[in-house]
Write a protein that holds these residues in place. Sequence first.
Motif, PDB file in Angstrom:
ATOM      1  N   ASN A   1      52.006  93.562 -78.721  1.00 24.03           N
ATOM      2  CA  ASN A   1      52.029  93.285 -77.287  1.00 24.03           C
ATOM      3  C   ASN A   1      51.435  94.388 -76.425  1.00 24.03           C
ATOM      4  O   ASN A   1      50.831  94.115 -75.380  1.00 24.03           O
ATOM      5  N   ILE A   2      51.593  95.637 -76.824  1.00 27.10           N
ATOM      6  CA  ILE A   2      51.183  96.733 -75.949  1.00 27.10           C
ATOM      7  C   ILE A   2      49.661  96.858 -75.847  1.00 27.10           C
ATOM      8  O   ILE A   2      49.125  96.996 -74.738  1.00 27.10           O
ATOM      9  N   PRO A   3      48.893  96.798 -76.955  1.00 28.24           N
ATOM     10  CA  PRO A   3      47.435  96.933 -76.818  1.00 28.24           C
ATOM     11  C   PRO A   3      46.793  95.925 -75.866  1.00 28.24           C
ATOM     12  O   PRO A   3      45.981  96.330 -75.018  1.00 28.24           O
ATOM     13  N   PRO A   4      47.117  94.613 -75.915  1.00 27.23           N
ATOM     14  CA  PRO A   4      46.467  93.727 -74.950  1.00 27.23           C
ATOM     15  C   PRO A   4      46.875  93.995 -73.502  1.00 27.23           C
ATOM     16  O   PRO A   4      46.075  93.766 -72.587  1.00 27.23           O
ATOM     17  N   VAL A   5      48.097  94.501 -73.291  1.00 23.81           N
ATOM     18  CA  VAL A   5      48.490  94.851 -71.929  1.00 23.81           C
ATOM     19  C   VAL A   5      47.679  96.047 -71.445  1.00 23.81           C
ATOM     20  O   VAL A   5      47.241  96.100 -70.284  1.00 23.81           O
ATOM     21  N   LEU A   6      47.444  97.033 -72.312  1.00 18.22           N
ATOM     22  CA  LEU A   6      46.592  98.176 -71.958  1.00 18.22           C
ATOM     23  C   LEU A   6      45.196  97.701 -71.562  1.00 18.22           C
ATOM     24  O   LEU A   6      44.627  98.156 -70.569  1.00 18.22           O
ATOM     25  N   LEU A   7      44.651  96.789 -72.341  1.00 19.13           N
ATOM     26  CA  LEU A   7      43.305  96.286 -72.052  1.00 19.13           C
ATOM     27  C   LEU A   7      43.287  95.469 -70.765  1.00 19.13           C
ATOM     28  O   LEU A   7      42.353  95.570 -69.961  1.00 19.13           O
ATOM     29  N   LEU A   8      44.323  94.643 -70.562  1.00 19.18           N
ATOM     30  CA  LEU A   8      44.354  93.835 -69.353  1.00 19.18           C
ATOM     31  C   LEU A   8      44.504  94.709 -68.113  1.00 19.18           C
ATOM     32  O   LEU A   8      43.987  94.363 -67.040  1.00 19.18           O
ATOM     33  N   ASP A   9      45.179  95.842 -68.234  1.00 22.08           N
ATOM     34  CA  ASP A   9      45.296  96.756 -67.108  1.00 22.08           C
ATOM     35  C   ASP A   9      43.919  97.249 -66.666  1.00 22.08           C
ATOM     36  O   ASP A   9      43.690  97.506 -65.485  1.00 22.08           O
ATOM     37  N   GLU A  10      43.003  97.373 -67.623  1.00 18.17           N
ATOM     38  CA  GLU A  10      41.639  97.792 -67.304  1.00 18.17           C
ATOM     39  C   GLU A  10      40.789  96.624 -66.804  1.00 18.17           C
ATOM     40  O   GLU A  10      39.984  96.774 -65.883  1.00 18.17           O
ATOM     41  N   ILE A  11      40.971  95.462 -67.406  1.00 18.74           N
ATOM     42  CA  ILE A  11      40.185  94.282 -67.023  1.00 18.74           C
ATOM     43  C   ILE A  11      40.630  93.753 -65.669  1.00 18.74           C
ATOM     44  O   ILE A  11      39.813  93.382 -64.825  1.00 18.74           O
ATOM     45  N   GLY A  12      41.940  93.687 -65.467  1.00 17.69           N
ATOM     46  CA  GLY A  12      42.501  93.145 -64.240  1.00 17.69           C
ATOM     47  C   GLY A  12      43.017  91.737 -64.450  1.00 17.69           C
ATOM     48  O   GLY A  12      42.271  90.860 -64.897  1.00 17.69           O
ATOM     49  N   PRO A  13      44.296  91.478 -64.148  1.00 10.87           N
ATOM     50  CA  PRO A  13      44.853  90.127 -64.323  1.00 10.87           C
ATOM     51  C   PRO A  13      44.109  89.061 -63.524  1.00 10.87           C
ATOM     52  O   PRO A  13      43.972  87.921 -63.978  1.00 10.87           O
ATOM     53  N   ALA A  14      43.630  89.415 -62.335  1.00 13.99           N
ATOM     54  CA  ALA A  14      42.907  88.426 -61.523  1.00 13.99           C
ATOM     55  C   ALA A  14      41.627  87.990 -62.214  1.00 13.99           C
ATOM     56  O   ALA A  14      41.228  86.819 -62.142  1.00 13.99           O
ATOM     57  N   ARG A  15      40.989  88.924 -62.900  1.00 13.60           N
ATOM     58  CA  ARG A  15      39.758  88.575 -63.630  1.00 13.60           C
ATOM     59  C   ARG A  15      40.079  87.639 -64.796  1.00 13.60           C
ATOM     60  O   ARG A  15      39.317  86.716 -65.095  1.00 13.60           O
ATOM     61  N   LEU A  16      41.201  87.870 -65.443  1.00 13.91           N
ATOM     62  CA  LEU A  16      41.626  86.975 -66.526  1.00 13.91           C
ATOM     63  C   LEU A  16      41.878  85.575 -65.983  1.00 13.91           C
ATOM     64  O   LEU A  16      41.464  84.573 -66.584  1.00 13.91           O
ATOM     65  N   MET A  17      42.552  85.471 -64.841  1.00 13.56           N
ATOM     66  CA  MET A  17      42.811  84.160 -64.239  1.00 13.56           C
ATOM     67  C   MET A  17      41.503  83.462 -63.885  1.00 13.56           C
ATOM     68  O   MET A  17      41.351  82.246 -64.088  1.00 13.56           O
TER      69      MET A  17
END
Length: 674
Positions: free
Chosen positions: A392-408
Motif C-alpha cells: 500500500n505505501i509505494p503507490p501512495v508515495l507515487l500518487l503523492d507525486e502524480i496528484g490525486p486530481a490527475r488520477l481522477m
Amino acid sequence: MKRAAALLAGAALALGLAAHSRDRFDSWVAATVLPPVLSETGAEVRAGDGTLLRAFPVEDGRLRLAVGLHEVDPVFLRLLIAYEDRRFYDHAGVDPLALLRAAAQAARYGRVVSGGSTLTMQVARLLENSGTGSVGGKLRQIRLALALERQLTKEQILSLYLLHAPYGGPVEGIRAASLSWFGKEPRRLTLAEAALLVALPQSPEARRPDRHPDAARAARDRVLARTGMDAGATRGDVPRTLGTPRQDAPHLAESIRQRMPQRIQHRTTLDPALQRQMQSLARRAVAGQGDAVSAAILVADHATGDVLAYVGSPDYTDGQRQGYVDMVAASRSPGSTLKPLIYAMAFDEGLAHPDTLIDDAPVYFGRYAPQNFDGVFRGRLTVRDALSLSLNIPPVLLLDEIGPARLMSTLERAGAAPQLPSGQPGLAVALGGVGLSLRDLVQLYAAIAQGGDGPPLRILQDTHPKDPPHILSPVAAWQVAHILADIAPPAGSAARAGQIAYKTGTSYGHRDAWAIGFDGQHVIGIWLGRPDGSPVPGAFGGDLAAPVLFEAFGRLGSLVPLPRPPQNALILGTAHLPEPLRVFRSRSAAFEPAPDGPEVTFPPEGATLRRSGFGVPLKLRAGRLPLTVLVDGAPVLTGLHSRDALLPLDAPGFARIAVIDADGRSASVEIRLD
C-alpha cells in the motif's frame, strides 16, 4: 343452435352475393371501416447473433412478439393452411363452399361441426376481438374479411394471423407461443409441435397442454390425421408447463429498455453461449458463500470494446441476495485494483521504472499514515515487487507525486465515472477511497491491455465506435501488464504464469472482493460481495474472486498470448538504469518545477506537431546538468550537458516527454505528432 343459425345466415349471405348488383356490393365492401392492422409488439433484446435474450410483454401484459413469414417453419404454414383454410390462396376472403358445408353440418347435427371461417375471417375476428355467436357478428366478419382481402396481400393477412392467434394464457402469436411452449424460435418445429400450435388457437384455454393435456394431445392428433401428415410423425407428449422466453442478461435488458423505451429491437454485442456460461459460473461462485452474497461478471473483447457477457447477479429473482441489483453498474470501493494505473502513470512521468527501488516504510502525509494490509513493512524493494505484492505505501508515495486530481482525470478520460464521498480526491483513492463500478474497472483494464488506447466498451451493435481515449503510453501499459502477468495464478488453475495479467482487490472491511484480468484478446472482471455493502468476513479478492476469474478464462477456450514488449521498452536491471531512475525519491510538487528545477519550454504541453522526418526540437530551462530525457518512460538521451536537443521522435500519435536533472527533479509534457 344460435351458432348454427349464424352459420346458416353466413352461408345464405355468401350464396346471395352473386345476386346483388356488382356496384352495390363493391360499394358495401369499400365502405367497410377497417380496424387498426398495426399492433404493438413487445420489445426484444437480442444477442450479437440474433438469439433472443429477453422479451418484454406489451402494455396490457400479453406476450406478443414481432414475426415474419420467413421466421416460421414451412411445415407449420402448410399444416395451418391444410387444416384451417385449404383454399386460402384462391378465395377473396370468404369461402362459400366451406360456409355451405359448415351450415349443412350444423343443420344436420344441431351443433357446430366445422366453423367455415377462412383464415381471413379469423383475422377479422382477432383484429376486432369480436365473437361469432350472433348473426351480426358473423356478417361483420364476412364484410371485414372481404375488405381486408382488397387492401392486403395474402402474405400480409397470414402474417396478421401469425401475430394475433391466441395460444393460452397471455401468449399471443406463433413466435411467443413457440418460445413459451417449446423454448425455441418457430423456424424449426417438429411435425408434432407444429400440429399442436395449429390446434391451440381454436380453443386456447380448453386445450392448454399444461392444464388439459389429454385435450391438447387429441387436438394435435386430429390436425395430423385430417391433413394426412400423421404418417411417421414422432408425437410424444405435449408440454406440461407454460414457460416464458429466456431471461438472459436481465439487468442489461432492463437497463436498455429503460434508456430507449421507444425502440422495439435492441441488438447487443453479447455472445449468447458465453452469457449462459457466465451466468452459470456466477451461481457456482456464490454457492456456499451465504444467502446474502452476490456476484457479478463482465467479459469484453478489448480489441473491439464489444461486451460479450454481462452478469449483474447470479439470479435476478433471488430476493435474499438482492439479485435485482445490477452489481456490474453499482459503485463500490475498488480496493487495490487502481494500483496498476498509478504505477503506469508513474512510469509515463519518468518517476519510476519497474526495477526502480522504492521504500516500503512508515510514512505520514499530515494525519494520513497508510499501512500495508498485513501491517508488515518490507523495506526497500523494486517497484515490480511492490506491485506484485500489492503493497500500500509505494503507490501512495507515487500518487503523492502524480496528484490525486490527475488520477481522477485519467480515470474519467478512460470512460470511468469515479464517485468521491467528500467531493475532493485525496491520497486514499490509491487504496480504494473512491467509488467505481465493475464496468469502469473493466474499461480501464481494457485500455491497459490495448497499450493505453483501448476502445470504449460497446453493448449495442448500432453504437457508433468512438476514437479510443489516450490513457497511457504503450511502454507504460506493457510494463504494468508484464508485472501483472508474472503474478502466480490461483492454486488449481490450469493457466500458467505469464498467460493472464490480473490484479485482485479487497475493499476496506472485506465488503468487496475483486479480480480483473486480461489475455491478448479478452478482459474479464469479477466482483463478489453483498449488495447492501455489509462486510463479508474473511473475503479476499485473491481467495474469493481470483479463482472465479481464472475459471471464466477457462470457459473462453484457448488463451490468446499477451503482446510482446514495444521496441522502445527499457528492459534493464536496477544497476543499469539511469541514475535518477535507480531509487525513487519523494519530491514535492513534482509537476510544478522548483525555481531552479528543469522546465520544458518547447514543445509546450498539449502541442500538436507535424512530423518533419528530422525529429522534434527540445528546449529546456534550468535544472542541474547532466539531464536525462525519456519518451514514454524510455530513456532516449542520457548524460545531456545541453538544454537544447533534437529528439529522435517521428512516430505518429501521443508521446510523453519527461526530463530529469541530476538532483532527480523532473518536468514533463505530452504532445501529439500528426
